[in-house]
Structures are given as structure tokens and as C-alpha cells.
Design a protein around this motif. Sequence first.
Motif, PDB file in Angstrom:
ATOM      1  N   PHE A   7     -13.257  -1.443   1.814  1.00  0.00           N
ATOM      2  CA  PHE A   7     -11.889  -1.115   1.412  1.00  0.00           C
ATOM      3  C   PHE A   7     -11.026  -2.381   1.377  1.00  0.00           C
ATOM      4  O   PHE A   7     -10.251  -2.579   0.438  1.00  0.00           O
ATOM      5  CB  PHE A   7     -11.281  -0.099   2.382  1.00  0.00           C
ATOM      6  CG  PHE A   7     -11.548   1.333   2.022  1.00  0.00           C
ATOM      7  CD1 PHE A   7     -10.598   2.103   1.377  1.00  0.00           C
ATOM      8  CD2 PHE A   7     -12.770   1.914   2.335  1.00  0.00           C
ATOM      9  CE1 PHE A   7     -10.845   3.418   1.038  1.00  0.00           C
ATOM     10  CE2 PHE A   7     -13.030   3.229   2.001  1.00  0.00           C
ATOM     11  CZ  PHE A   7     -12.073   3.992   1.354  1.00  0.00           C
TER      12      PHE A   7
ATOM     13  N   LEU B 228       0.828  -1.200   0.000  1.00  0.00           N
ATOM     14  CA  LEU B 228       0.000   0.000   0.000  1.00  0.00           C
ATOM     15  C   LEU B 228       0.867   1.256   0.000  1.00  0.00           C
ATOM     16  O   LEU B 228       1.937   1.296   0.611  1.00  0.00           O
ATOM     17  CB  LEU B 228      -0.897   0.027   1.235  1.00  0.00           C
ATOM     18  CG  LEU B 228      -2.087  -0.930   1.266  1.00  0.00           C
ATOM     19  CD1 LEU B 228      -2.742  -0.876   2.642  1.00  0.00           C
ATOM     20  CD2 LEU B 228      -3.103  -0.603   0.189  1.00  0.00           C
ATOM     21  N   TYR B 229       0.391   2.306  -0.663  1.00  0.00           N
ATOM     22  CA  TYR B 229       1.007   3.618  -0.524  1.00  0.00           C
ATOM     23  C   TYR B 229       0.817   4.093   0.919  1.00  0.00           C
ATOM     24  O   TYR B 229      -0.137   3.690   1.601  1.00  0.00           O
ATOM     25  CB  TYR B 229       0.349   4.625  -1.466  1.00  0.00           C
ATOM     26  CG  TYR B 229       0.705   4.450  -2.920  1.00  0.00           C
ATOM     27  CD1 TYR B 229       1.955   4.839  -3.389  1.00  0.00           C
ATOM     28  CD2 TYR B 229      -0.210   3.930  -3.825  1.00  0.00           C
ATOM     29  CE1 TYR B 229       2.290   4.706  -4.733  1.00  0.00           C
ATOM     30  CE2 TYR B 229       0.111   3.785  -5.170  1.00  0.00           C
ATOM     31  CZ  TYR B 229       1.358   4.171  -5.619  1.00  0.00           C
ATOM     32  OH  TYR B 229       1.684   4.024  -6.936  1.00  0.00           O
TER      33      TYR B 229
ATOM     34  N   ARG C  46      -0.238   6.915   2.011  1.00  0.00           N
ATOM     35  CA  ARG C  46      -1.522   7.602   2.200  1.00  0.00           C
ATOM     36  C   ARG C  46      -2.646   6.602   2.437  1.00  0.00           C
ATOM     37  O   ARG C  46      -3.547   6.839   3.242  1.00  0.00           O
ATOM     38  CB  ARG C  46      -1.843   8.486   0.988  1.00  0.00           C
ATOM     39  CG  ARG C  46      -2.055   7.722  -0.302  1.00  0.00           C
ATOM     40  CD  ARG C  46      -2.584   8.595  -1.433  1.00  0.00           C
ATOM     41  NE  ARG C  46      -2.949   7.791  -2.585  1.00  0.00           N
ATOM     42  CZ  ARG C  46      -2.152   7.526  -3.600  1.00  0.00           C
ATOM     43  NH1 ARG C  46      -0.928   8.000  -3.603  1.00  0.00           N
ATOM     44  NH2 ARG C  46      -2.571   6.780  -4.619  1.00  0.00           N
ATOM     45  N   ASP C  47      -2.597   5.479   1.729  1.00  0.00           N
ATOM     46  CA  ASP C  47      -3.639   4.476   1.882  1.00  0.00           C
ATOM     47  C   ASP C  47      -3.491   3.703   3.190  1.00  0.00           C
ATOM     48  O   ASP C  47      -4.482   3.276   3.794  1.00  0.00           O
ATOM     49  CB  ASP C  47      -3.635   3.523   0.692  1.00  0.00           C
ATOM     50  CG  ASP C  47      -3.964   4.234  -0.609  1.00  0.00           C
ATOM     51  OD1 ASP C  47      -4.738   5.208  -0.570  1.00  0.00           O
ATOM     52  OD2 ASP C  47      -3.437   3.828  -1.663  1.00  0.00           O
ATOM     53  N   GLN C  48      -2.241   3.527   3.633  1.00  0.00           N
ATOM     54  CA  GLN C  48      -2.020   2.921   4.945  1.00  0.00           C
ATOM     55  C   GLN C  48      -2.639   3.787   6.039  1.00  0.00           C
ATOM     56  O   GLN C  48      -3.238   3.263   6.984  1.00  0.00           O
ATOM     57  CB  GLN C  48      -0.522   2.753   5.203  1.00  0.00           C
ATOM     58  CG  GLN C  48       0.135   1.685   4.362  1.00  0.00           C
ATOM     59  CD  GLN C  48       1.625   1.569   4.626  1.00  0.00           C
ATOM     60  OE1 GLN C  48       2.272   2.542   5.039  1.00  0.00           O
ATOM     61  NE2 GLN C  48       2.187   0.408   4.390  1.00  0.00           N
TER      62      GLN C  48
ATOM     63  N   VAL D  76      -5.200   5.848   5.679  1.00  0.00           N
ATOM     64  CA  VAL D  76      -6.663   5.723   5.585  1.00  0.00           C
ATOM     65  C   VAL D  76      -7.123   4.439   6.254  1.00  0.00           C
ATOM     66  O   VAL D  76      -8.071   4.441   7.050  1.00  0.00           O
ATOM     67  CB  VAL D  76      -7.107   5.751   4.111  1.00  0.00           C
ATOM     68  CG1 VAL D  76      -8.592   5.392   3.992  1.00  0.00           C
ATOM     69  CG2 VAL D  76      -6.866   7.132   3.506  1.00  0.00           C
TER      70      VAL D  76
ATOM     71  N   TYR E 236      -9.281  -4.046  -1.983  1.00  0.00           N
ATOM     72  CA  TYR E 236      -7.863  -4.332  -2.163  1.00  0.00           C
ATOM     73  C   TYR E 236      -7.648  -5.817  -2.465  1.00  0.00           C
ATOM     74  O   TYR E 236      -6.863  -6.187  -3.350  1.00  0.00           O
ATOM     75  CB  TYR E 236      -7.077  -3.928  -0.920  1.00  0.00           C
ATOM     76  CG  TYR E 236      -5.618  -4.299  -0.976  1.00  0.00           C
ATOM     77  CD1 TYR E 236      -4.708  -3.500  -1.666  1.00  0.00           C
ATOM     78  CD2 TYR E 236      -5.156  -5.463  -0.365  1.00  0.00           C
ATOM     79  CE1 TYR E 236      -3.369  -3.854  -1.742  1.00  0.00           C
ATOM     80  CE2 TYR E 236      -3.825  -5.822  -0.436  1.00  0.00           C
ATOM     81  CZ  TYR E 236      -2.930  -5.021  -1.125  1.00  0.00           C
ATOM     82  OH  TYR E 236      -1.618  -5.376  -1.203  1.00  0.00           O
TER      83      TYR E 236
ATOM     84  N   TYR F 242      -3.656  -1.977  -8.771  1.00  0.00           N
ATOM     85  CA  TYR F 242      -3.067  -1.122  -7.742  1.00  0.00           C
ATOM     86  C   TYR F 242      -1.549  -1.003  -7.861  1.00  0.00           C
ATOM     87  O   TYR F 242      -0.888  -0.591  -6.942  1.00  0.00           O
ATOM     88  CB  TYR F 242      -3.438  -1.649  -6.346  1.00  0.00           C
ATOM     89  CG  TYR F 242      -3.098  -0.687  -5.226  1.00  0.00           C
ATOM     90  CD1 TYR F 242      -3.921   0.409  -4.943  1.00  0.00           C
ATOM     91  CD2 TYR F 242      -1.963  -0.855  -4.463  1.00  0.00           C
ATOM     92  CE1 TYR F 242      -3.618   1.292  -3.933  1.00  0.00           C
ATOM     93  CE2 TYR F 242      -1.650   0.034  -3.428  1.00  0.00           C
ATOM     94  CZ  TYR F 242      -2.479   1.086  -3.168  1.00  0.00           C
ATOM     95  OH  TYR F 242      -2.187   1.979  -2.165  1.00  0.00           O
TER      96      TYR F 242
END
Length: 237
Positions: free
Chosen positions: A221, A188-189, A191-193, A195, A225, A233
Amino acid sequence: MRVSPRFVGHLGVADVATVANAALGFVAAAVATVDVHLAARLLLLAAIADGVDGVLAGIYGGSDVGPLLDSLADVASFGVAPALLVFVVADGEWGRSAGALDARLAAALVVATLFVAMAVVRLGLYAAYDSDGESTEGVQTTLAATVIALLVLAGVPHLLGVSTATLLILVAGVSVYLMVAPVPYPDLYTRDQLVFGGLQGLAILLPNALGKLFPRVLLVFALGYLLLAPRFYWREG
């Protein structure tokens, strides 16, 4: 003669979060026998600790023992604990008959056992081959455990009109294969981590607020994923 514990000087800041992850896994497993919803929330908390150790390792640097501790902790939190949760739910719904394992309960035990076995295999393969890359093969044990926990917290079995035990056994059984499937999952990026971490925190603190909104959003979510990340992704470059 040295009297301080052996880990002094060998463990870093990130390793403290890793050890906390393992401890939370044990607590979740123990609590599952009396309160499956609390156990599910503890699994999400262990997942947060698992993410925090990576962040801390990036800030303060990792230790030589860190990768080994990480895999060992994940066995407890995302292998044994969710498997026990599945079995406890099945035992609570179907119980025992005539002093022997009910056929459905025996099936739950088999699935839970395979879940632990494949989690161990997956984590061993990750430590040996994937830990230094930006992707890994097979569904992460953290993700598989998170989905199981969220199915409990989000009340999905009630929405689908099936028993909780039946749905958890089905998901755990599918996860047995997915954890060792030759399917690449990108990391994960950041930012997504963040979130995911925020939603996990809300699902832990307010699992029933607004009609179980936070566990359900987080489940969407997580499933997104799980189903889409291998194809859509991938990181740029």
C-alpha cells in the motif's frame, strides 16, 4: 505568580498526540541501538500518533502552536529515528575495521545525515507553504520513514537476496531526493487513512503472523501511494 507549566492553556488535545509522536521518535531512535525490529514497530506507532493528531485537531480544533509542534515532532520521529535505524543496521552488518569507519559504513553515515537534513528542509517547506492545502510537494517524511520501517519488518532484503543495510541505504538515499522533489502528493482520504492506520496497528502487534503478512501488505500500500499517487490519486473537484 503563576506556578502552572507554561503550556497549560496553550496546547490542545491534538497537541498531546503530537508530543507523543515526538517521544515515540526518541524511543525508536534509542531502541534502534539494541533491537532494530522493535524500533521499526515504534516508528509505525509514531506514524499512527501523527495521524491521530490530525483527527483530533479536526474534532476539537487545533492550537496556534500545533503546526510548529507537528513539524518539530516529525523531525524526531521521521527524520532522526529512521536515519539512525539505517546507520545502526549498517554498523551491525559491516562494523568497524582498524579503528576507522569502513567505506561502506561511511557511506551509510553520509546517507543518514542527508536524510535528516532533507527531512528538516521538507518539513520546513511544508509548514511554510503546504500545511493549509490538500496536497504537498515531495514525499512525506512519514511515508519515507514508514517504508524504511516496513522493509525491516517485512523481511524484504531476505526475499531479494540482498543485505538489509544495502537496501535500507538505497531506499534512504532515494528518499533524500524524493522528500524535496517538485512532485505533488495529494492528502489521503479519511477512509484510506483508516485503512493505513489499521494495517499499521496489525503490523505493530503481529509483525510475524502469517508469514509477515501485515507488514508486507502495508508495504505494498505504501509503495503504491508513493509511486502512483502523484498521477492517479487526486481528489475530485
